[in-house]
Design a protein around this motif. Structure first.
Motif, mmCIF file in Angstrom:
data_model
loop_
_atom_site.group_PDB
_atom_site.id
_atom_site.type_symbol
_atom_site.label_atom_id
_atom_site.label_comp_id
_atom_site.label_asym_id
_atom_site.label_seq_id
_atom_site.Cartn_x
_atom_site.Cartn_y
_atom_site.Cartn_z
ATOM 1 N N GLU A 166 0.855 -1.173 0.000
ATOM 2 C CA GLU A 166 0.000 0.000 0.000
ATOM 3 C C GLU A 166 0.897 1.231 0.000
ATOM 4 O OE1 GLU A 166 -3.417 1.994 2.782
ATOM 5 O OE2 GLU A 166 -3.289 -0.203 2.712
ATOM 6 N N LEU A 167 0.884 1.953 -1.120
ATOM 7 C CA LEU A 167 1.712 3.141 -1.271
ATOM 8 C C LEU A 167 0.938 4.374 -0.817
ATOM 9 C CD1 LEU A 167 3.142 2.318 -4.817
ATOM 10 C CD2 LEU A 167 4.251 1.947 -2.605
ATOM 11 N N PRO A 168 1.614 5.311 -0.125
ATOM 12 C CA PRO A 168 0.908 6.507 0.365
ATOM 13 C C PRO A 168 0.629 7.500 -0.763
ATOM 14 C CG PRO A 168 3.231 6.642 0.898
ATOM 15 C CD PRO A 168 3.007 5.277 0.291
ATOM 16 N N GLN A 169 -0.386 8.312 -0.590
ATOM 17 C CA GLN A 169 -0.720 9.353 -1.566
ATOM 18 C C GLN A 169 0.381 10.402 -1.665
ATOM 19 O OE1 GLN A 169 -3.404 9.421 -3.709
ATOM 20 N NE2 GLN A 169 -3.583 7.332 -2.949
ATOM 21 N N SER A 170 1.219 10.504 -0.668
ATOM 22 C CA SER A 170 2.314 11.481 -0.648
ATOM 23 C C SER A 170 3.501 11.079 -1.522
ATOM 24 C CB SER A 170 2.808 11.669 0.788
ATOM 25 O OG SER A 170 3.253 10.413 1.302
ATOM 26 N N LEU A 171 3.512 9.838 -2.022
ATOM 27 C CA LEU A 171 4.648 9.316 -2.781
ATOM 28 C C LEU A 171 4.855 10.087 -4.084
ATOM 29 C CD1 LEU A 171 6.752 7.015 -2.545
ATOM 30 C CD2 LEU A 171 5.263 5.664 -4.023
ATOM 31 N N LEU A 172 6.073 10.605 -4.272
ATOM 32 C CA LEU A 172 6.423 11.376 -5.465
ATOM 33 C C LEU A 172 7.419 10.661 -6.367
ATOM 34 C CD1 LEU A 172 6.952 14.851 -3.719
ATOM 35 C CD2 LEU A 172 4.895 14.032 -4.916
ATOM 36 N N THR A 173 8.248 9.777 -5.779
ATOM 37 C CA THR A 173 9.338 9.151 -6.525
ATOM 38 C C THR A 173 9.485 7.674 -6.165
ATOM 39 O OG1 THR A 173 10.546 11.241 -6.441
ATOM 40 C CG2 THR A 173 11.815 9.291 -7.028
ATOM 41 N N ILE A 174 9.661 6.848 -7.189
ATOM 42 C CA ILE A 174 10.075 5.459 -6.998
ATOM 43 C C ILE A 174 11.412 5.335 -7.706
ATOM 44 C CG2 ILE A 174 9.589 3.033 -7.481
ATOM 45 C CD1 ILE A 174 6.601 3.718 -7.360
ATOM 46 N N ASP A 175 12.471 5.109 -6.932
ATOM 47 C CA ASP A 175 13.830 5.095 -7.480
ATOM 48 C C ASP A 175 14.193 3.760 -8.135
ATOM 49 O OD1 ASP A 175 14.347 7.733 -6.810
ATOM 50 O OD2 ASP A 175 15.318 7.239 -4.909
ATOM 51 N N ARG A 176 15.354 3.775 -8.741
ATOM 52 C CA ARG A 176 15.901 2.661 -9.514
ATOM 53 C C ARG A 176 15.877 1.346 -8.723
ATOM 54 N NH1 ARG A 176 21.273 0.765 -9.872
ATOM 55 N NH2 ARG A 176 21.785 2.311 -8.314
ATOM 56 N N SER A 177 15.403 0.329 -9.371
ATOM 57 C CA SER A 177 15.404 -1.052 -8.853
ATOM 58 C C SER A 177 14.643 -1.214 -7.542
ATOM 59 C CB SER A 177 16.831 -1.572 -8.690
ATOM 60 O OG SER A 177 17.510 -1.606 -9.917
ATOM 61 N N ALA A 178 13.727 -0.320 -7.247
ATOM 62 C CA ALA A 178 12.981 -0.394 -5.985
ATOM 63 C C ALA A 178 12.280 -1.739 -5.802
ATOM 64 C CB ALA A 178 11.971 0.745 -5.894
ATOM 65 N N PHE A 179 11.750 -2.285 -6.895
ATOM 66 C CA PHE A 179 11.011 -3.558 -6.830
ATOM 67 C C PHE A 179 11.650 -4.650 -7.691
ATOM 68 C CE2 PHE A 179 7.744 -0.376 -5.812
ATOM 69 C CZ PHE A 179 7.250 -0.913 -4.628
ATOM 70 N N ARG A 180 12.924 -4.529 -7.991
ATOM 71 C CA ARG A 180 13.585 -5.522 -8.854
ATOM 72 C C ARG A 180 13.502 -6.927 -8.252
ATOM 73 N NH1 ARG A 180 19.682 -4.702 -9.833
ATOM 74 N NH2 ARG A 180 19.953 -6.385 -8.335
ATOM 75 N N ASN A 181 13.130 -7.870 -9.094
ATOM 76 C CA ASN A 181 13.004 -9.281 -8.730
ATOM 77 C C ASN A 181 12.024 -9.503 -7.568
ATOM 78 O OD1 ASN A 181 13.570 -12.015 -9.160
ATOM 79 N ND2 ASN A 181 15.095 -12.039 -7.537
ATOM 80 N N THR A 182 10.934 -8.750 -7.614
ATOM 81 C CA THR A 182 9.877 -8.908 -6.618
ATOM 82 C C THR A 182 8.668 -9.527 -7.318
ATOM 83 O OG1 THR A 182 10.679 -7.019 -5.381
ATOM 84 C CG2 THR A 182 8.398 -7.626 -5.010
ATOM 85 N N SER A 183 7.983 -10.422 -6.620
ATOM 86 C CA SER A 183 6.843 -11.129 -7.212
ATOM 87 C C SER A 183 5.847 -10.192 -7.857
ATOM 88 C CB SER A 183 6.079 -11.924 -6.174
ATOM 89 O OG SER A 183 6.931 -12.616 -5.328
#
Length: 183
Positions: A166-183
């Protein structure tokens, strides 16, 4: 040395104080304690649980890193800082609650905590460190704090069981490889 009860007057445990005490199973921290230095309990491979008293304000870098048997952690209410890699490689750790006063989580804190299934944040947490949950292969549900504005690089890398975030509404940036190799 397998058990230690520290005196009630102790204020600080310094860097590397119990480093490589591989037979240590139990330690009682006094309510006078305010800080645990870097690597204070690094590689205490038989330490199974730790209760951080409310008096502790800061945990240094890598304090409990490679405490492979550490299963239960209770963090005190007045804790404001958790150092980089603090619980890294604590492979038996399953659950942790981040106290209200913590606003920033450093880098690699839960790296390779392969049995960590649950983490509870409070909305005061504003910043997450890079590679925070790298290799937490049992982590499956996460609700990020409302104040987080950036998801740092590698934050959830190799979290192969992550099903829901669950990502917050305040989220502005998702950086490099944040979810790499995640289901």
């Amino acid at each position: 040395m397998t058990e230690i009860e520290l005196p009630g007057t102790l204020l600080h445990i310094g860097d590397d104080a119990f480093y490589d005490c591989t037979q240590l199973t139990t330690i009682t921290l006094p309510s006078s304690l305010t800080k645990l230095g870097h690597r204070a309990f690094y590689n205490c491979t038989k330490l199974a649980s730790i209760n951080i008293p409310d008096s502790v304000e800061a945990l240094g870098d890598d304090v409990f890193k490679a405490c492979y048997s550490l299963q239960t952690v209770s963090l005190g209410a007045n804790l404001t800082a958790i150092g980089d890699g603090c619980f890294s490689h604590c492979v038996k750790l399953t659950n942790i609650v981040i106290p209200d006063r913590v606003t920033h989580l450093g880098e690699h804190i839960f790296e390779y905590c392969s049995n960590l299934t649950n983490i509870e944040f409070h909305d005061n947490v504003k910043q997450l460190g890079t590679y925070l949950f790298w290799g937490c292969t049992s982590l499956n549900n996460v609700k990020l704090p409302a104040a987080v504005t950036a998801l740092p690089g590698g934050c959830f890398i190799d979290c192969t069981s992550l099903e829901n975030i669950e990502l917050p509404q305040s989220l502005l940036t998702i950086d490099r490889s944040a979810f790499r190799n995640t289901s």
